[in-house]
Design a protein around this motif. Structure first.
Motif, PDB file in Angstrom:
ATOM      1  N   ASP A 217       0.833  -1.204   0.000  1.00 27.32           N
ATOM      2  CA  ASP A 217       0.000   0.000   0.000  1.00 27.32           C
ATOM      3  C   ASP A 217       0.869   1.256   0.000  1.00 27.32           C
ATOM      4  OD1 ASP A 217       0.856   0.173   2.630  1.00 27.32           O
ATOM      5  OD2 ASP A 217      -1.110   0.664   3.439  1.00 27.32           O
ATOM      6  N   LYS A 219       0.977   4.936   1.667  1.00 20.34           N
ATOM      7  CA  LYS A 219       0.306   5.589   2.796  1.00 20.34           C
ATOM      8  C   LYS A 219       0.330   7.116   2.729  1.00 20.34           C
ATOM      9  CE  LYS A 219       0.796   1.992   6.298  1.00 20.34           C
ATOM     10  NZ  LYS A 219       1.654   0.979   5.684  1.00 20.34           N
ATOM     11  N   GLY A 231      -5.047   7.073   5.280  1.00 21.81           N
ATOM     12  CA  GLY A 231      -5.505   5.689   5.416  1.00 21.81           C
ATOM     13  C   GLY A 231      -5.026   4.806   4.278  1.00 21.81           C
ATOM     14  N   PHE A 274      -3.054 -10.264   9.031  1.00 19.71           N
ATOM     15  CA  PHE A 274      -2.374  -9.334   8.126  1.00 19.71           C
ATOM     16  C   PHE A 274      -1.011  -9.091   8.758  1.00 19.71           C
ATOM     17  CE2 PHE A 274      -3.022  -4.524   6.791  1.00 19.71           C
ATOM     18  CZ  PHE A 274      -1.675  -4.392   6.459  1.00 19.71           C
ATOM     19  N   ASN A 290      -2.007  -7.195  12.065  1.00 23.58           N
ATOM     20  CA  ASN A 290      -3.397  -6.735  12.131  1.00 23.58           C
ATOM     21  C   ASN A 290      -4.284  -7.970  12.063  1.00 23.58           C
ATOM     22  OD1 ASN A 290      -3.002  -3.768  12.034  1.00 23.58           O
ATOM     23  ND2 ASN A 290      -2.124  -4.230  10.054  1.00 23.58           N
ATOM     24  N   ARG A 292      -7.255  -8.293  10.639  1.00 21.65           N
ATOM     25  CA  ARG A 292      -8.263  -8.016   9.607  1.00 21.65           C
ATOM     26  C   ARG A 292      -7.519  -7.830   8.306  1.00 21.65           C
ATOM     27  NH1 ARG A 292      -6.204  -3.100   8.639  1.00 21.65           N
ATOM     28  NH2 ARG A 292      -5.185  -2.158  10.420  1.00 21.65           N
ATOM     29  N   MET A 293      -8.244  -7.611   7.229  1.00 21.05           N
ATOM     30  CA  MET A 293      -7.592  -7.288   5.964  1.00 21.05           C
ATOM     31  C   MET A 293      -7.139  -5.823   5.971  1.00 21.05           C
ATOM     32  SD  MET A 293      -7.362  -9.887   3.968  1.00 21.05           S
ATOM     33  CE  MET A 293      -7.061  -9.124   2.374  1.00 21.05           C
ATOM     34  N   GLY A 294      -6.271  -5.469   5.022  1.00 22.68           N
ATOM     35  CA  GLY A 294      -5.797  -4.089   4.909  1.00 22.68           C
ATOM     36  C   GLY A 294      -6.695  -3.288   3.984  1.00 22.68           C
ATOM     37  N   ASP A 295      -6.672  -1.988   4.171  1.00 21.68           N
ATOM     38  CA  ASP A 295      -7.401  -1.086   3.292  1.00 21.68           C
ATOM     39  C   ASP A 295      -6.417   0.012   2.906  1.00 21.68           C
ATOM     40  OD1 ASP A 295      -9.309   0.328   1.953  1.00 21.68           O
ATOM     41  OD2 ASP A 295     -10.700   0.485   3.635  1.00 21.68           O
ATOM     42  N   PRO A 296      -6.041   0.161   1.644  1.00 14.42           N
ATOM     43  CA  PRO A 296      -6.680  -0.327   0.420  1.00 14.42           C
ATOM     44  C   PRO A 296      -6.092  -1.588  -0.205  1.00 14.42           C
ATOM     45  CG  PRO A 296      -5.133   1.397  -0.162  1.00 14.42           C
ATOM     46  CD  PRO A 296      -4.999   1.173   1.324  1.00 14.42           C
ATOM     47  N   GLU A 297      -5.356  -2.408   0.550  1.00 17.55           N
ATOM     48  CA  GLU A 297      -4.822  -3.630  -0.063  1.00 17.55           C
ATOM     49  C   GLU A 297      -5.938  -4.569  -0.536  1.00 17.55           C
ATOM     50  OE1 GLU A 297      -3.722  -2.309   2.798  1.00 17.55           O
ATOM     51  OE2 GLU A 297      -1.645  -2.855   3.229  1.00 17.55           O
TER      52      GLU A 297
HETATM   53  N1  GLY Z   1      -3.271  -0.357   4.667  1.00 16.20           N
HETATM   54  C1  GLY Z   1      -2.865  -0.595   5.982  1.00 16.20           C
HETATM   55  C2  GLY Z   1      -3.926  -0.991   6.908  1.00 16.20           C
HETATM   56  O1  GLY Z   1      -5.033  -1.335   6.523  1.00 16.20           O
HETATM   57  O2  GLY Z   1      -3.683  -0.990   8.112  1.00 16.20           O
END
Ligand code: GLY
Ligand code: AMP
Length: 427
Positions: A217, A219, A231, A274, A290, A292-297
């Protein structure tokens, strides 16, 4: 199977898009969702942190499986809440218990866990008011820049990277004094690692796991990775340096010891892990976990997942992940995030969005969008739309996303044009 998905960002939109393709899906409900997710399921005006309301919705809508998109409800114990209620216990939960979610919810816990299981990560010391002197001595032994992390969740803002020792000392005190509220009553001081980062995702049932596509990602708000943190301004998958040799190390040094460690410590875990990794001279080290999944991955990972997501998540939640195969689309996927002008500072909302239906070459995942009183699609957040394209090369995928971005309009729209540029020399 009826599924309830919790969340409202681009990540959940991409998960909803993928779930909706499954022949296994009965009804999909999304709480609270956003304007773009209504095409994949029924939106429920419920906050994911309101566990009683989520539980009641699960009963009312005959939900078979709950997919938790973000970390807050997991860290606060939504899985334990369901397991502790006779009316909800039969529902499959994709996400760890609060005990397992400490991997993300407490950096002090995560660092201790990595140390106990020999998982490579930066040197560190956890500091409270009670061992501040020791903390200052540890800080003085580090080379700049200095890395200070609030122990608890701080909405992505709890990590400070500081060039100057005096400033780092002051910030350490300010954090312990409540700069991030209770989250920074404990601060993790870390050795700074130099390298390039990537995001590795697995789905696990707590015993076995399946790898999802690796992503990276972007950032910072500005091109060339400059300016304030956001984000996430975009993502790419696959990641050129995450080759077979690197991923072998990731599996044997990081993923497998992590899952074995969760078992040894009796931390019930199913769902996504993650691994935020950094490649230091060819060796992967963990920057963060993490749960959960990443955002925006996710917006570039889900399009590359060729297998059925309902099958995969059900297998994780029932302890049968070893029985499912994961097929990956070999194409590149590149996500460009369209954001509101001013973000990550203050920005206007309610700007009318047009042109999405002119997009033919890309997937458009909604993040901060809403419908206004007149039924128009409007901006409703900093990150507005995630535009993902496939390509046989990364450059082709990027080109397609830019072509699509130019067909979409809202006042003040901004995006980064250099997503993936740092990887392009060998892809
Ligand atoms: N892109 C990183 C996160 O979701 O923490
Ligand atoms: P975290 O929330 O722990 O992922 O930290 C946020 C970001 O700070 C990471 O994605 C890295 O870019 C950076 N970072 C965190 N820890 C370190 C470290 N020990 N060395 C270098 N960069 C770091």
């Amino acid at each position: 199977m009826n599924i309830l998905l919790l969340g409202s960002g681009g990540r959940e939109c991409a998960i909803a898009w993928k779930l909706s393709q499954s022949p296994r899906l009965g009804k999909l409900f999304i709480a609270p969702g956003n304007a773009g997710m209504a095409q994949y399921g029924t939106l429920l005006p419920i906050k994911p942190m309101d566990f009683d309301a989520v539980g009641q919705a699960a009963i009312d809508h005959h939900i078979d499986m709950v997919v938790v998109g973000s970390e807050d409800p997991l860290v606060a114990g939504i899985v334990d809440h369901f397991m502790g209620d006779d009316r909800l216990r039969h529902i499959l939960m994709v996400g760890p218990s609060a005990a397992g979610a400490q991997l993300e919810g407490s950096k002090d816990f995560a660092k201790g866990f990595m140390q106990r299981h020999g998982i490579p990560t930066a040197d560190y010391l956890s500091v409270t008011r009670d061992n501040l002197d020791e903390g200052l001595r540890f800080l003085e032994r580090q080379q700049p820049p200095f890395v200070l992390k609030a122990d608890g969740l701080a909405a992505g803002k709890g990590v400070l990277i500081i060039d100057n020792l005096d400033e780092a000392r002051r910030e350490l005190s300010a954090m312990l004094d409540g700069k991030f509220g209770r989250s920074s009553a404990t601060v993790v001081i870390e050795q700074f690692l130099r390298g390039i980062e990537c995001s590795v995702f697995v789905v696990t049932d707590g015993r076995d796991y399946r790898l999802l596509p690796v992503a990276k990602d972007y950032k910072r708000i500005g091109e060339g990775d400059t300016g304030l943190n956001t984000g996430g301004m975009g993502s790419v998958s696959p990641v050129s340096f995450a080759d077979e040799a690197f991923m072998d190390k990731v599996r044997t040094r990081i993923i497998e010891p992590t899952i074995a460690g969760l078992q040894q410590e009796n931390l019930p875990y199913c769902g996504f892990i993650f691994f935020g990794l950094i490649n230091v001279d060819g060796d992967p080290l963990v920057i963060e976990y993490n749960v959960r999944m990443g955002d925006p991955e996710t917006e570039s990972v889900m399009p590359r997942l060729a297998s059925d997501l309902v099958d995969l998540l059900e297998a994780a939640a029932t302890g049968h992940i070893a029985d499912v195969d994961v097929a990956i689309d070999s194409r590149y996927a590149v996500t460009v995030m369209m954001v509101s002008g001013g973000y990550p500072g203050s920005y206007p909302k309610g700007k009318v969005i047009t042109g999405i239906n002119q997009v033919t070459d890309s997937l458009v995942f909604h993040a901060g969008t809403a419908q206004d009183a007149e039924g128009r699609l409007v901006t409703n957040g900093g990150r507005v739309l995630a535009v993902t394209s496939y390509g046989t090369t990364q450059a082709q995928a990027l080109e397609r996303s830019f072509g699509s971005v130019q067909r979409i309009h809202f006042d003040g729209c901004y995006y980064r044009r250099d997503i993936g540029h740092d990887l392009i020399h060998n892809s």
